[in-house]
Design a protein around this motif. Structure first.
Motif, PDB file in Angstrom:
ATOM      1  N   GLU A  90       0.708  -1.366   0.061  1.00 28.57           N
ATOM      2  CA  GLU A  90       0.076   0.010  -0.044  1.00 28.57           C
ATOM      3  C   GLU A  90       0.895   1.175   0.201  1.00 28.57           C
ATOM      4  O   GLU A  90       0.619   2.237  -0.750  1.00 28.57           O
ATOM      5  N   LYS A  91       1.865   1.248   0.851  1.00 30.25           N
ATOM      6  CA  LYS A  91       2.839   2.456   0.944  1.00 30.25           C
ATOM      7  C   LYS A  91       3.408   2.720  -0.652  1.00 30.25           C
ATOM      8  O   LYS A  91       3.573   3.716  -0.972  1.00 30.25           O
ATOM      9  N   VAL A  92       3.908   1.699  -0.992  1.00 30.88           N
ATOM     10  CA  VAL A  92       4.656   1.730  -2.295  1.00 30.88           C
ATOM     11  C   VAL A  92       3.806   2.043  -3.429  1.00 30.88           C
ATOM     12  O   VAL A  92       4.117   2.870  -4.218  1.00 30.88           O
ATOM     13  N   GLU A  93       2.600   1.597  -3.264  1.00 32.43           N
ATOM     14  CA  GLU A  93       1.604   1.954  -4.276  1.00 32.43           C
ATOM     15  C   GLU A  93       0.919   3.409  -4.366  1.00 32.43           C
ATOM     16  O   GLU A  93       1.110   4.254  -5.447  1.00 32.43           O
ATOM     17  N   GLU A  94       0.905   3.912  -3.095  1.00 34.27           N
ATOM     18  CA  GLU A  94       0.784   5.484  -2.960  1.00 34.27           C
ATOM     19  C   GLU A  94       2.029   6.181  -3.368  1.00 34.27           C
ATOM     20  O   GLU A  94       1.613   7.153  -3.977  1.00 34.27           O
ATOM     21  N   LYS A  95       3.125   5.779  -3.016  1.00 36.30           N
ATOM     22  CA  LYS A  95       4.452   6.615  -3.411  1.00 36.30           C
ATOM     23  C   LYS A  95       4.506   6.466  -5.084  1.00 36.30           C
ATOM     24  O   LYS A  95       4.952   7.665  -5.373  1.00 36.30           O
ATOM     25  N   VAL A  96       4.225   5.467  -5.603  1.00 34.15           N
ATOM     26  CA  VAL A  96       4.294   5.265  -7.184  1.00 34.15           C
ATOM     27  C   VAL A  96       3.267   6.283  -7.562  1.00 34.15           C
ATOM     28  O   VAL A  96       3.557   6.753  -8.669  1.00 34.15           O
ATOM     29  N   LYS A  97       1.889   6.195  -7.258  1.00 31.17           N
ATOM     30  CA  LYS A  97       1.102   7.162  -7.522  1.00 31.17           C
ATOM     31  C   LYS A  97       1.304   8.716  -7.415  1.00 31.17           C
ATOM     32  O   LYS A  97       1.266   9.308  -8.422  1.00 31.17           O
ATOM     33  N   GLU A  98       2.042   8.862  -6.446  1.00 31.09           N
ATOM     34  CA  GLU A  98       2.495  10.243  -6.276  1.00 31.09           C
ATOM     35  C   GLU A  98       3.418  10.698  -7.422  1.00 31.09           C
ATOM     36  O   GLU A  98       3.654  11.704  -7.783  1.00 31.09           O
ATOM     37  N   LYS A  99       4.600   9.799  -7.421  1.00 34.76           N
ATOM     38  CA  LYS A  99       5.509   9.816  -8.328  1.00 34.76           C
ATOM     39  C   LYS A  99       5.019  10.248  -9.583  1.00 34.76           C
ATOM     40  O   LYS A  99       5.450  10.878 -10.658  1.00 34.76           O
ATOM     41  N   ALA A 100       4.012   9.160 -10.011  1.00 35.14           N
ATOM     42  CA  ALA A 100       3.459   8.991 -11.519  1.00 35.14           C
ATOM     43  C   ALA A 100       2.849  10.559 -11.668  1.00 35.14           C
ATOM     44  O   ALA A 100       2.869  10.931 -13.090  1.00 35.14           O
TER      45      ALA A 100
END
Length: 157
Positions: free
Chosen positions: A27-37
């Motif tokens: 979940e944390k990685v997914e949030e970070k990836v979404k933010e970066k994207a």
């Protein structure tokens, strides 16, 4: 290997890593990836918009300069043509003036012998307009100087 192959391999490796990670980390990685994207998307979009705005600005500037050159060129051509026309009119009028003076001399010399008080006088050479007395292009009224219907006074005022 080209860039696309590397990207595909990295994507497959990323998917396998995500499959084997625990849920809270996912979940944390997914949030970070979404933010970066999202950040990358915004940056690229802003960059493209800025680039297109700069291109449009450059095109507008080039068109503006081109039009200014055309206007000045055509203005110069019109000025030269007008000067040529005015000079030719001036030459023709000076020829007419000379012919009128010659005619005046002939009439006055033949008229001196038979002059009477009741005969109508012919204008003298100094009373005939010269080519220099004719209005130039700068003295002609422009559209701003012509009165419109709003400038006229009515009967009541």
């Amino acid at each position: 290997m080209d860039k696309k192959d590397v990207e595909k391999a990295a994507l497959k490796a990323g998917k396998k890593i995500i499959d084997h990670t625990p849920e809270p980390v996912k979940e944390k990685v997914e949030e970070k990836v979404k933010e970066k994207a999202k950040e990358k998307f915004v940056e690229k979009t802003e960059g493209k918009l800025q680039e297109k705005a700069n291109e449009a600005s450059e095109k507008l500037q080039k068109t503006k300069e081109k039009n200014a050159q055309k206007v000045h060129g055509k203005g110069e051509d019109a000025k030269e043509k007008l000067q040529d026309v005015l000079l030719s009119v001036k030459d023709k009028l000076s020829d007419v003036k000379e012919a009128g003076e010659n005619f005046q001399e002939k009439v006055s010399s033949s008229d001196d012998k038979e002059k009477s008080k009741n005969k109508r006088k012919i204008k003298g050479a100094n009373q005939i307009k010269k080519a220099t007395d004719i209005k130039s292009s700068t003295k002609i009224k422009s559209s701003n100087d012509i009165k419109s219907s709003t400038d006229l006074k009515t009967m009541g005022s």
